[in-house]
Design an enzyme around this catalytic site. Structure first.
Site, mmCIF file in Angstrom:
data_model
loop_
_atom_site.group_PDB
_atom_site.id
_atom_site.type_symbol
_atom_site.label_atom_id
_atom_site.label_comp_id
_atom_site.label_asym_id
_atom_site.label_seq_id
_atom_site.Cartn_x
_atom_site.Cartn_y
_atom_site.Cartn_z
ATOM 1 C CE1 TYR A 43 -3.358 -2.982 0.834
ATOM 2 C CE2 TYR A 43 -4.383 -1.069 -0.171
ATOM 3 C CZ TYR A 43 -4.421 -2.408 0.150
ATOM 4 O OH TYR A 43 -5.501 -3.172 -0.213
ATOM 5 N NE ARG A 52 -3.130 0.148 -4.803
ATOM 6 C CZ ARG A 52 -4.339 -0.303 -4.430
ATOM 7 N NH1 ARG A 52 -4.450 -1.379 -3.668
ATOM 8 N NH2 ARG A 52 -5.417 0.318 -4.811
ATOM 9 C CG HIS A 110 -14.300 -0.052 -2.834
ATOM 10 N ND1 HIS A 110 -14.098 -0.498 -4.119
ATOM 11 C CD2 HIS A 110 -15.500 -0.536 -2.454
ATOM 12 C CE1 HIS A 110 -15.131 -1.239 -4.486
ATOM 13 N NE2 HIS A 110 -16.000 -1.274 -3.500
ATOM 14 N N GLY A 142 -15.533 4.094 -16.237
ATOM 15 C CA GLY A 142 -14.236 3.511 -15.886
ATOM 16 C C GLY A 142 -14.291 2.375 -14.923
ATOM 17 C CB SER A 159 -14.455 -4.247 -14.898
ATOM 18 O OG SER A 159 -14.329 -4.418 -13.484
ATOM 19 N N PRO A 218 -13.763 2.141 -22.658
ATOM 20 C CG PRO A 218 -11.471 2.521 -22.577
ATOM 21 C CD PRO A 218 -12.677 2.396 -21.717
ATOM 22 C CG ASN A 219 -11.964 -2.494 -23.080
ATOM 23 O OD1 ASN A 219 -11.620 -2.545 -24.256
ATOM 24 N ND2 ASN A 219 -11.132 -2.129 -22.110
HETATM 25 P P1 OAD Z 1 -11.065 -2.729 -13.113
HETATM 26 O O1 OAD Z 1 -9.592 -2.814 -13.365
HETATM 27 O O2 OAD Z 1 -11.834 -3.990 -12.781
HETATM 28 O O3 OAD Z 1 -11.773 -2.082 -14.394
HETATM 29 C C1 OAD Z 1 -11.256 -0.884 -14.945
HETATM 30 C C2 OAD Z 1 -12.195 -0.524 -16.093
HETATM 31 O O4 OAD Z 1 -11.776 0.746 -16.613
HETATM 32 C C3 OAD Z 1 -12.133 -1.524 -17.254
HETATM 33 O O5 OAD Z 1 -13.452 -1.870 -17.626
HETATM 34 C C4 OAD Z 1 -11.425 -0.738 -18.369
HETATM 35 O O6 OAD Z 1 -11.943 -1.089 -19.643
HETATM 36 C C5 OAD Z 1 -11.807 0.692 -18.016
HETATM 37 N N1 OAD Z 1 -10.876 1.719 -18.487
HETATM 38 C C6 OAD Z 1 -9.541 1.634 -18.682
HETATM 39 N N2 OAD Z 1 -9.026 2.832 -19.084
HETATM 40 C C7 OAD Z 1 -10.093 3.700 -19.131
HETATM 41 C C8 OAD Z 1 -10.234 5.078 -19.454
HETATM 42 N N3 OAD Z 1 -9.178 5.822 -19.835
HETATM 43 N N4 OAD Z 1 -11.474 5.635 -19.391
HETATM 44 C C9 OAD Z 1 -12.548 4.882 -19.018
HETATM 45 N N5 OAD Z 1 -12.481 3.566 -18.686
HETATM 46 C C10 OAD Z 1 -11.260 2.993 -18.745
HETATM 47 O O7 OAD Z 1 -11.281 -1.646 -11.949
HETATM 48 P P2 OAD Z 1 -12.618 -1.322 -11.177
HETATM 49 O O8 OAD Z 1 -13.834 -1.572 -11.996
HETATM 50 O O9 OAD Z 1 -12.463 0.023 -10.592
HETATM 51 O O10 OAD Z 1 -12.138 -3.040 -5.041
HETATM 52 O O11 OAD Z 1 -12.559 -2.408 -9.979
HETATM 53 C C11 OAD Z 1 -13.599 -2.342 -9.001
HETATM 54 C C12 OAD Z 1 -13.030 -2.801 -7.698
HETATM 55 O O12 OAD Z 1 -12.358 -4.076 -7.865
HETATM 56 C C13 OAD Z 1 -11.955 -1.893 -7.126
HETATM 57 O O13 OAD Z 1 -12.513 -0.789 -6.448
HETATM 58 C C14 OAD Z 1 -11.261 -2.828 -6.156
HETATM 59 C C15 OAD Z 1 -11.203 -4.097 -6.997
HETATM 60 O O14 OAD Z 1 -11.301 -5.246 -6.192
HETATM 61 C C16 OAD Z 1 -11.534 -3.130 -3.804
HETATM 62 O O15 OAD Z 1 -10.332 -3.041 -3.691
HETATM 63 C C17 OAD Z 1 -12.473 -3.372 -2.678
#
Ligand code: OAD
Length: 261
Positions: free
Chosen positions: A74, A77, A127, A195, A197, A222-223
């Site tokens: 951490y 990070r 979170h 942003g 998933s 983007p996905n």
């Molecule tokens: P992810 O890494 O699961 O997803 C990131 C998303 O952002 C993906 O769908 C990418 O396609 C998208 N992405 C990437 N670049 C982008 C951009 N420039 N603009 C828009 N979208 C973009 O991360 P999270 O969805 O945030 O929880 O993950 C959710 C949670 O899972 C986190 O908060 C964490 C993790 O476990 C905890 O730590 C409790």
């Protein structure tokens, strides 16, 4: 669902809905911070999880087993986040909050604090926040004492090992922000998911709660995600490009530009 690919131009109908919205709720994930150089979680080329097994690092058990390793991860990070700067996507959301006459709620899964650094005031951090340290015994936010260079540092009050003020796998989310987030999802007439998933609940349920309550759903990514096929508008692109366009359209500035004309 209107799908907007390439360099993002907003459908006229979306611009009308943005300008007519009485209340807007936004859910962000690590993709919004990606353009600030903060790795996302699951993406292969930058994903934090690609280099580490999250269950080795982001659980209470991992911290019990090896507090030094978890604290150092951490700390790494935190330093990365401290070097990062908010990007145009963060700035656009702060502008939306400042200028929207009706209700606006920003809900984030991100722990990097970049929304607040961009000027957003009312941020629901579902979170937690990596920049804060928590005493797990007294359950209070604690600033480690400056001359404590032990890893992890100890609570000045009770001596317990401090931990990052973030939600780990298997832990409950902070009840207050979560209740407020669901209230905002139920009460808004336009919900933007940017942003993320959409894989981690309960945050991933919020857009569906908004849909059930009759809100217009906009996704920026983007996905494809599990949410994409349910969205009224899927803006296939970067948050740093789409959010400033959405905000410009909402307030009628550069209307032609945001419509891609
Ligand atoms: P992810 O890494 O699961 O997803 C990131 C998303 O952002 C993906 O769908 C990418 O396609 C998208 N992405 C990437 N670049 C982008 C951009 N420039 N603009 C828009 N979208 C973009 O991360 P999270 O969805 O945030 O929880 O993950 C959710 C949670 O899972 C986190 O908060 C964490 C993790 O476990 C905890 O730590 C409790």
């Amino acid at each position: 669902m209107a799908y907007c690919g390439g360099s993002i131009s907003l459908p006229e109908s979306l611009v009308d809905k943005l300008r007519g919205a009485r209340s807007i709720a936004v859910l962000t994930g690590s993709g919004v911070s990606a353009e600030s150089g903060v790795p996302t979680f699951r993406e292969a080329q930058t994903g934090l999880w690609e280099r580490y097994d999250p269950h080795e690092l982001a659980t209470p058990e991992a911290y019990q087993r090896d507090p030094k390793l978890v604290w150092e991860w951490y700390s790494w990070r935190r330093e990365l986040v401290e070097r990062a700067a908010p990007n145009p996507g963060h700035a656009a959301l702060a502008e939306l909050e400042r200028n929207l006459i009706g209700g606006f709620v920003l809900i984030t899964q991100n722990v990097d604090g970049l929304h607040r650094r961009a000027g957003s005031q009312h941020v629901l951090e579902l979170h937690g926040n990596i920049m804060r340290s928590l005493c797990p015994i007294e359950e209070v936010i604690v600033e480690p004492s400056k001359d404590d260079d032990s890893i992890p540092p100890s609570c000045p009050g009770c001596g317990a090992f401090l931990r990052p003020d973030v939600v780990w796998f298997g832990e409950a989310l902070p009840a207050g922000p979560l209740e407020e987030a669901f209230r905002a999802a139920r009460g808004c007439d336009l919900f933007i998911s940017a942003g993320t998933s959409g894989l981690v609940h309960p945050a991933a349920s919020l857009p569906f709660e908004a849909l059930r309550s009759g809100a217009v759903l906009v996704e920026i990514n983007p996905n494809d995600t599990p949410l994409t096929r349910h969205a009224d508008y899927a803006l296939r692109g970067r948050a740093g490009e789409a959010l400033p366009k959405l905000v410009a359209a909402t307030f009628g500035e550069d209307r032609k530009e945001s419509l891609g004309r």
